[in-house]
Design a protein around this motif. Structure first.
Motif, PDB file in Angstrom:
ATOM      1  N   GLU A 114       0.837  -1.207   0.000  1.00 29.26           N
ATOM      2  CA  GLU A 114       0.000   0.000   0.000  1.00 29.26           C
ATOM      3  C   GLU A 114       0.867   1.249   0.000  1.00 29.26           C
ATOM      4  O   GLU A 114       0.564   2.230  -0.694  1.00 29.26           O
ATOM      5  CB  GLU A 114      -0.933   0.023   1.219  1.00 29.26           C
ATOM      6  N   ALA A 143       1.109   3.979  -3.089  1.00 29.71           N
ATOM      7  CA  ALA A 143       0.785   5.378  -2.830  1.00 29.71           C
ATOM      8  C   ALA A 143       1.912   6.296  -3.282  1.00 29.71           C
ATOM      9  O   ALA A 143       1.664   7.373  -3.837  1.00 29.71           O
ATOM     10  CB  ALA A 143       0.499   5.584  -1.345  1.00 29.71           C
ATOM     11  N   LYS A 165      -4.051   5.164  -9.945  1.00 31.40           N
ATOM     12  CA  LYS A 165      -4.141   4.860  -8.518  1.00 31.40           C
ATOM     13  C   LYS A 165      -3.850   3.394  -8.211  1.00 31.40           C
ATOM     14  O   LYS A 165      -3.648   3.037  -7.048  1.00 31.40           O
ATOM     15  CB  LYS A 165      -5.515   5.243  -7.974  1.00 31.40           C
ATOM     16  N   LYS A 199      -4.090   1.722   5.424  1.00 30.19           N
ATOM     17  CA  LYS A 199      -3.823   2.980   4.738  1.00 30.19           C
ATOM     18  C   LYS A 199      -2.402   3.442   5.044  1.00 30.19           C
ATOM     19  O   LYS A 199      -1.979   3.463   6.205  1.00 30.19           O
ATOM     20  CB  LYS A 199      -4.829   4.041   5.182  1.00 30.19           C
TER      21      LYS A 199
END
Length: 781
Positions: free
Chosen positions: A221, A225, A235, A323
């Motif tokens: 992740e 990012a 994305k 996240k």
């Protein structure tokens, strides 16, 4: 207007085509040729495979066919039984397994049947042309080239074209022109080198990103990012992209490159196998296509909610997705150099991947392409990067990159040394220029028939402008109205500039108007955030003013004393669709997704969408007489928020009319629209407000009864029933609707406003709007 401006148009050299190999790529190429209106023969060595491939594509999502009717242009067959039919074809595309020996054997068979002058091309992604033509006759070599499509062929705009020293120039020109105008591709001519341009650079980029993520112990992740939005990458990032294309594809591409790359190539030093990836492939977890996931998977909790999970790069275990929280990411969204200079793991990762990738790209020119523009175009269109490698170098600064390479004790490519502190791109006297291999700047030359708004904006100032829209002079007395809000959402400033533009046109500032922009989407509809804010403070007058202002602005377009042509691409939804419905003509990019979707947020079209669709379906040929047949069509379309999945589908739904044009190549859209507008100027007369024959209370009752039936079956939610009730009342003319007497269109417009205002006050509608803004998905309440 370009040849691609009309359905089925194509250069005369390619009247019939064939594709050999009905795998995913071959079938997709055949579908795109059929989308262009050209008959295509699809053959496979496995009996029945081609026919099954066509049926599979008809069910696929995203759809390879732009319209179901296009499938009828594909003639499936068996390679052995139908081989003689190849003699009828002007272009034969080979898309079989990536083995030079099998390809050459097929070419030898083709020589015995193909007609003189027919063109043969291979869809190989890595095999050099010289290897494919080795030992074959001169006649074959003269007619042979490589046409490397990217997957999926309908949606990916890049076509890499490779010609050999013996290839006829007119064969190259015929395929380039057909691919450009008919197939909608941006053709990038490459040198005959391993991996050509996009896969040569892209494979190293992916390998670098994986290696450094492992070495710096980033989660997938975090890596996605860092490499994603800050660098202008989709994305999906890196690991999400590999999931999309398939983990099992990576070893094949790598092995093919390693077999052909020169000694000392940077990819050889970077290439590394990772146990986690090998284990995923062995377990059948090859990405989205496998149904088992790959680096990312989707699971359900005890309550049935979807949960995202991610692989741990070091243990290979699944874990809940987390996240990323890197300090460097906040900088990266604003400044790429600041991201690459940040000391945290994210910054070090960005720096490492950028140095590997950009230095490699700079070292390959002129080996793989004539200039930097070809490399940038290939990476933008083949890998969906927002910026090509040399555009990224300009964002960092060529001098900065060279210094960073020296600091890392790495060689500086000669092209980077040549640039020094100079950028690879500049604007001089309103013209975009690139730095050539001779050290001088050269103009970026567009193909004939291409007009880009970006070029217009470089060389001129707007005729009028505010924060949401601009009006540009695009020559020959034609103006272009451009939206430039987020997602090109309609707001009061856009409506105000529409009114101002109409006023300027009335005074002779221009003689025709095109509505067009070069954003990803034409318009996602009205600005829901503004509407929700106004509703939360009970500013109902502001909302009513917006609805009435939209109706007035759109009506002004329709009644303007000059022709107005809409030129959409991407999404044109809600209020964006209604703009097009008020244009005299539309020249749409084939990949236009048009629809009235207001019911998804608990509203109905309020800017003339209901009225215009009633008018169009009432005049549609072939429907039974009376007000109910067109009413039923419009009600079904709007109540179910149907969206056309191509311009061809939009024509079938009457969101486009039979006379509206379709352009396959997006780069040609503005020029085609301008030509269409000029063709309407002489003798132009604005349409007059009309009347409609509505169904009245009887029709309204019938529609409400149908909706109640859907609700009882669980196919309509309670608020669906409420929204559809207002829609039914509007479309049938309300309490005063009368199927005997004609009803003025203004009366339907008034009902649109009243219904919209009643619904926007409803708590369930506000809940839908808020949910859409927060999640991007409709709420079923």
């Amino acid at each position: 207007m370009s040849a691609a401006g009309q359905e089925g148009a194509h250069p005369p050299a390619i009247r019939r085509a064939a594709v050999i190999g009905a795998g995913v790529m071959g079938a997709g190429i055949a579908a795109q040729i059929a989308n262009a209106g050209t008959p295509v023969l699809l053959l496979d060595i496995v009996p029945g495979a081609a026919a099954r491939a066509v049926q599979t594509m008809l069910k696929a999502d995203p759809a390879p066919f732009m319209h179901r009717a296009a499938a009828k242009r594909v003639q499936p067959g068996d390679l052995d039984a139908d081989f003689a039919k190849l003699a009828e074809c002007d272009w034969i595309v080979e898309a079989i397994v990536e083995r030079p020996d099998l390809k050459r054997a097929l070419y030898g068979r083709l020589e015995g049947v193909r007609k003189a002058g027919s063109i043969v091309s291979s869809n190989t992604s890595t095999i050099p042309l010289r290897d494919l033509t080795a030992g074959l006759p001169d006649r074959f070599a003269a007619d042979f080239l490589i046409t490397h499509f990217f997957n999926p062929p309908r949606y990916m705009r890049l076509l890499e074209l490779v010609a050999g020293p013996a290839t006829r120039p007119d064969a190259v020109a015929a395929i380039r022109d057909f691919a450009d105008r008919a197939l909608g591709k941006t053709v990038v001519e490459c040198r005959d080198t391993p991996g050509f341009i996009a896969n040569r650079i892209g494979t190293l980029w992916l390998q670098s990103a994986i290696n450094h993520a492992v070495d710096l112990r980033l989660t997938i992740e975090e890596a996605d990012a860092v490499v994603g939005r800050p660098m202008g990458i989709p994305k999906t990032g890196v690991f999400g992209l590999i999931d999309l294309v398939g983990l099992d594809l990576m070893p094949h591409v790598a092995n093919s490159l390693l077999a052909t790359l020169p000694e000392g190539d940077a990819y050889r030093a970077l290439h590394r196998e990772h146990g986690t990836i090998t284990g995923l492939i062995a377990a059948g977890r090859t990405g989205r296509k496998s149904g088992k996931g790959g680096f990312y998977t989707r699971a359900k909790d005890a309550e049935g909610n979807s949960l995202k999970r991610a692989i741990d790069l070091w243990t290979g275990e699944d874990r809940p997705s987390a996240k990323p929280s890197l300090e460097s990411l906040d900088l990266g969204s604003r400044n790429l150099r600041a991201l690459a200079e940040h000391p945290d793991r994210g910054g070090r990762y960005a720096r490492a991947v950028l140095l590997d990738t950009l230095a490699y790209a700079a070292s390959l020119v002129p080996e793989i392409a004539d200039d930097v523009t070809a490399v940038d175009a290939a990476m933008r269109l083949g890998y969906a990067w927002k910026y090509g490698p040399f555009e990224l170098i300009d964002r960092l600064g060529p001098g900065w990159l060279a210094a960073a390479l020296r600091a890392a004790d790495r060689p500086v490519p000669p092209l980077l040394e040549l640039a020094g502190e100079r950028p690879f791109y500049r604007t001089e006297a309103g013209t975009l220029q690139f730095l050539g291999l001779d050290g001088d700047y050269h103009d970026v030359v567009r193909p004939e028939g291409v007009l880009l708004l970006a070029d217009v904006k470089r060389r001129s100032k707007p005729l009028a402008r505010n924060g949401s829209a601009s009006l540009w002079d695009i020559g020959d007395g034609v103006a272009c109205l451009e939206f430039h809000t987020k997602m090109n959402a309609m707001d009061p400033d856009i409506l105000a500039l529409i009114g101002k533009a109409v006023g300027m046109g009335r005074k002779g500032a221009f003689r025709a108007l095109v509505i067009h922009n070069e954003g990803s989407h034409f318009s996602a509809g009205a600005n829901l955030g503004l509407a929700l804010f106004a509703a939360n403070i009970a500013a109902w007058g502001e909302i009513e003013g917006l609805v009435e202002g939209g109706q007035k602005a759109y009506r002004a377009l329709r009644e303007a004393p000059f022709p107005v042509v809409g030129a959409p691409s991407g999404m044109a939804l809600g209020g964006g669709c209604e703009v097009l419905l008020h244009c005299d003509a539309v020249q749409a990019h084939a990949e236009s997704y048009i629809g009235l979707v207001e019911v998804g947020v608990g509203l109905i079209p309020g800017w003339g969408g209901c009225t215009t669709m009633l008018r169009r379906w009432s005049a549609a040929p072939g429907l039974p007489k009376g007000p109910m047949p067109p009413l039923s069509k419009v009600f079904e379309m709007i109540s179910t928020a149907q969206v056309a999945k191509s311009a061809f589908e939009a024509r079938e739904m009457l969101l486009l009319r039979e006379g509206d044009g379709i352009t396959m190549n997006r780069d040609r859209l503005l020029a085609d629209a301008k030509a269409r507008a000029l063709a309407l100027v002489e003798g132009y007369e604005a349409p007059k407000p009309g009347t409609l024959r509505v169904a009245g209370p009887t029709g309204q009752a019938a529609l409400r009864l149908a909706v109640d039936g859907f609700a009882q079956l669980g196919k309509a939610t309670p608020h669906d029933v409420v929204v559809c009730g207002y829609l039914a009342e509007t479309l049938t003319g309300g309490a005063r609707g009368d199927f005997i007497d004609e009803t003025p269109e203004d009366a339907i417009l008034k009902l649109e406003r009243q219904s919209f205002m009643a619904l926007v006050r409803h708590p369930a509608t506000l809940a839908r709007v808020e949910h859409m803004l927060e999640t991007g998905r409709p709420l079923r309440n």
